[in-house]
Design a protein around this motif. Structure first.
Motif, PDB file in Angstrom:
ATOM      1  N   ALA A   1       0.855  -1.188   0.000  1.00 10.19           N
ATOM      2  CA  ALA A   1       0.000   0.000   0.000  1.00 10.19           C
ATOM      3  C   ALA A   1       0.889   1.235   0.000  1.00 10.19           C
ATOM      4  O   ALA A   1       1.853   1.320   0.757  1.00 10.19           O
ATOM      5  CB  ALA A   1      -0.925   0.010   1.211  1.00 10.19           C
ATOM      6  N   GLU A   2       0.540   2.174  -0.880  1.00  5.32           N
ATOM      7  CA  GLU A   2       1.310   3.421  -1.001  1.00  5.32           C
ATOM      8  C   GLU A   2       0.396   4.589  -0.659  1.00  5.32           C
ATOM      9  O   GLU A   2      -0.627   4.805  -1.310  1.00  5.32           O
ATOM     10  CB  GLU A   2       1.864   3.555  -2.413  1.00  5.32           C
ATOM     11  N   LEU A   3       0.752   5.341   0.372  1.00  4.89           N
ATOM     12  CA  LEU A   3      -0.037   6.474   0.828  1.00  4.89           C
ATOM     13  C   LEU A   3       0.551   7.769   0.275  1.00  4.89           C
ATOM     14  O   LEU A   3       1.773   7.980   0.343  1.00  4.89           O
ATOM     15  CB  LEU A   3      -0.071   6.551   2.348  1.00  4.89           C
ATOM     16  N   PHE A   4      -0.311   8.640  -0.266  1.00  2.90           N
ATOM     17  CA  PHE A   4       0.095   9.937  -0.824  1.00  2.90           C
ATOM     18  C   PHE A   4       1.144   9.741  -1.925  1.00  2.90           C
ATOM     19  O   PHE A   4       2.180  10.413  -1.937  1.00  2.90           O
ATOM     20  CB  PHE A   4       0.653  10.852   0.271  1.00  2.90           C
ATOM     21  N   SER A   5       0.866   8.830  -2.853  1.00  2.00           N
ATOM     22  CA  SER A   5       1.849   8.468  -3.873  1.00  2.00           C
ATOM     23  C   SER A   5       2.239   9.633  -4.775  1.00  2.00           C
ATOM     24  O   SER A   5       3.330   9.639  -5.349  1.00  2.00           O
ATOM     25  CB  SER A   5       1.316   7.309  -4.725  1.00  2.00           C
ATOM     26  N   GLU A   6       1.362  10.641  -4.930  1.00  4.23           N
ATOM     27  CA  GLU A   6       1.653  11.761  -5.817  1.00  4.23           C
ATOM     28  C   GLU A   6       2.150  12.994  -5.076  1.00  4.23           C
ATOM     29  O   GLU A   6       2.417  14.024  -5.698  1.00  4.23           O
ATOM     30  CB  GLU A   6       0.395  12.116  -6.627  1.00  4.23           C
ATOM     31  N   ASN A   7       2.295  12.903  -3.765  1.00  8.40           N
ATOM     32  CA  ASN A   7       2.753  14.041  -2.972  1.00  8.40           C
ATOM     33  C   ASN A   7       4.273  14.063  -2.862  1.00  8.40           C
ATOM     34  O   ASN A   7       4.968  13.130  -3.254  1.00  8.40           O
ATOM     35  CB  ASN A   7       2.136  13.997  -1.573  1.00  8.40           C
ATOM     36  N   ALA A   8       4.789  15.147  -2.288  1.00  4.22           N
ATOM     37  CA  ALA A   8       6.233  15.282  -2.106  1.00  4.22           C
ATOM     38  C   ALA A   8       6.767  14.262  -1.098  1.00  4.22           C
ATOM     39  O   ALA A   8       7.929  13.866  -1.173  1.00  4.22           O
ATOM     40  CB  ALA A   8       6.573  16.693  -1.640  1.00  4.22           C
ATOM     41  N   PHE A   9       5.928  13.840  -0.176  1.00  2.00           N
ATOM     42  CA  PHE A   9       6.314  12.817   0.808  1.00  2.00           C
ATOM     43  C   PHE A   9       5.261  11.723   0.818  1.00  2.00           C
ATOM     44  O   PHE A   9       4.070  12.014   0.883  1.00  2.00           O
ATOM     45  CB  PHE A   9       6.442  13.433   2.208  1.00  2.00           C
ATOM     46  N   ASN A  10       5.685  10.475   0.716  1.00  2.00           N
ATOM     47  CA  ASN A  10       4.730   9.368   0.757  1.00  2.00           C
ATOM     48  C   ASN A  10       5.267   8.235   1.620  1.00  2.00           C
ATOM     49  O   ASN A  10       6.475   8.111   1.850  1.00  2.00           O
ATOM     50  CB  ASN A  10       4.374   8.881  -0.645  1.00  2.00           C
ATOM     51  N   ILE A  11       4.344   7.414   2.085  1.00  2.00           N
ATOM     52  CA  ILE A  11       4.647   6.295   2.975  1.00  2.00           C
ATOM     53  C   ILE A  11       4.230   4.997   2.297  1.00  2.00           C
ATOM     54  O   ILE A  11       3.196   4.944   1.618  1.00  2.00           O
ATOM     55  CB  ILE A  11       3.908   6.448   4.319  1.00  2.00           C
ATOM     56  N   ARG A  12       5.019   3.937   2.492  1.00  2.00           N
ATOM     57  CA  ARG A  12       4.745   2.647   1.865  1.00  2.00           C
ATOM     58  C   ARG A  12       4.821   1.528   2.883  1.00  2.00           C
ATOM     59  O   ARG A  12       5.702   1.517   3.751  1.00  2.00           O
ATOM     60  CB  ARG A  12       5.745   2.395   0.721  1.00  2.00           C
TER      61      ARG A  12
END
Length: 336
Positions: free
Chosen positions: A267-278
């Protein structure tokens, strides 16, 4: 070029493949990309990552033009894996070409003869170089791609050389929230062996899918691997049941236990943002590296990504065993 891709794709369905431990050059199945490693280590549907074509050549596209990425993984027992990837679009007619290098360094060893007398140091390493190309079917969202790999393995004065190929087929539409792909990896032949016996390459058939939620900034990734062989589970001797008479009963591998070993999710959170969590989870790694009666979180992966104008930094933590874990670092640069 298109005829060669179709020919390789048809030939690949006739090849027999094996699972880890039954083949050579297994280092080419190690994940060198931090983003992929953080999502469970098996993701196949990343269209915006120049590292992804190493595993799925059908993801090669014009948006990867002039993208360069270097990665480093501190693997188990102080082994180190270095990876470099680059893509270049020649022109609209020819399309985009992708190339990569993987280098696994086992370090230096102390040699000794049969009497235990040291004979000096020697080294061991594995190296692969690949060139890939994909083709977008006219007026469609389907892509087909292929990688050609040249593989070299060295242990002291012994060496081996092999040639392999990957084939990928993907459906991708920028408007649609889902992506589907089928990949056949590591088709090939060991040209020169360490001795007179040639071994098989670690061929795998894999299916991948991803889905981006509409109202929540999360993209889900799912991969089914080793589809060429259903039974990949092996009984663990530590899980044997011994009755009062000392008779041992082997661990029973159920249908669902074997089925889940083909699965990894991410799962990839905020994939299009400057910072994302996986976050990710590899079910097979979890089952094969677990300890009896102890929670180890084997198979769990996590990481993050930072976007800085023309640079991207990614980090991944992979949980293997209480005795050792792995960290992967990737730096991508837009050279346009």
């Amino acid at each position: 070029m298109k005829k060669i891709i179709f020919l390789l794709f048809l030939i690949s369905f006739n090849l027999f493949s094996q699972v880890g431990g039954e083949s050579i050059y297994n280092f080419i199945n190690l994940t060198g990309s931090a983003r992929q490693a953080a999502l469970g280590g098996k993701v196949l549907t990343l269209m915006d990552d120049v590292n992804q074509p190493i595993w799925n050549p059908s993801t090669i596209n014009k948006n990867l033009h002039n993208q360069l990425s270097v990665s480093y993984m501190n693997y188990l027992a102080d082994l180190s894996l270095g990876t470099a990837s680059y893509a270049y679009t020649v022109n609209e007619k020819v399309g985009t070409i992708h190339t990569s290098i993987n280098y696994l360094n086992y370090g230096n060893f102390i040699g000794a003869d049969e009497d235990g007398i040291e004979t000096g140091n020697f080294r061991a390493y594995d190296l692969s170089f690949s060139v890939g190309y994909s083709y977008n079917f006219q007026n469609s969202d389907f892509y087909i791609g292929s990688n050609i790999k040249f593989i070299n393995s060295v242990i002291e004065n012994y060496s081996s050389f092999g040639v392999g190929a990957d084939m990928g087929f993907i459906y991708f539409n920028e408007i649609q929230p889902y992506v589907f792909t089928l990949v056949i990896r590591n088709i090939g032949y060991q040209v020169s062996a360490y001795d007179e016996v040639r071994e098989n390459l670690p061929t795998q058939i894999e299916f991948g899918a991803s889905y981006k939620l509409e109202n929540v900034p999360i993209t889900w990734h799912l991969t089914l691997d080793n589809l060429q062989k259903w039974n990949i589970a092996v009984s663990n001797p530590s899980n044997e049941i011994i009755d009062i008479d000392g008779n041992a009963t082997e661990e029973n591998i159920t249908f669902f236990d074997n089925a889940f070993r083909h699965l990894s999710i991410g799962a990839e959170l905020f994939s299009e943002n400057a910072f994302n969590i996986r976050l990710g989870y590899n079910f097979r790694r979890s089952k094969e590296l677990m300890l009896v009666d102890e929670r180890t979180f084997s198979g769990f992966t996590a990481g993050f990504g930072l976007k800085m104008k023309k640079m991207k930094f990614n980090y991944a933590f992979s949980k293997y065993h209480p005795a050792s874990n792995a960290s992967t670092f990737s730096l991508s640069i837009d050279l346009n």
